[in-house]
Write a protein that holds these residues in place. Structure first.
Motif: not given
Length: 122
Positions: A48-49, A58-60, A64-65, A68-70, A81, A104
């Motif tokens: 997910v992230a 960060t990576s998504y 969810v881009k 969502f924010t990690i 999250l 990932t």
């Protein structure tokens, strides 16, 4: 032995928001990357992230881009999250995981939490 514990899951209506937390035991939290994965019934666990050890990168997943924010707070040994604009297809068990880099694939992470259920209703 490091342990990860997720919290913050629950039932939410489509379009709503939830914030998941992942708290780690031990003193080495800040030297590892952290990630969130999810697994829906009958499906493979998916990335997910992820966030690097400083929180600066960060990576998504594409799905969810923008929604969502990690993030992480190394002083609190906790990763977060933030999930906004939730959709029914976000329904899954969400797992946090510890790794050496932001990848990932599941094999990039060596410690996993037990998971927290997120259910999005229409």
């Amino acid at each position: 032995q490091v342990q990860l514990v997720e919290s913050g899951g629950g039932l939410v209506q489509a379009g709503g928001s939830l914030r998941l937390s992942c708290t780690a035991s031990g003193r080495t939290f800040s030297i590892f990357s952290m990630a969130w994965f999810r697994q829906a019934p009958g499906k493979e666990r998916e990335f997910v992230a992820g966030v690097d050890r400083s929180g600066g990168s960060t990576s998504y997943a594409d799905s969810v881009k923008g929604r969502f924010t990690i993030s992480r707070d190394n002083a609190k040994n906790t990763a977060y999250l933030q999930m906004n604009s939730l959709k029914r297809e976000d329904t899954a068990v969400y797992f946090c995981a510890r790794g050496l880099g932001v990848t990932t694939t599941r094999d990039g992470y060596d410690v996993w939490g037990p998971g927290t259920q997120v259910t999005v209703s229409s």
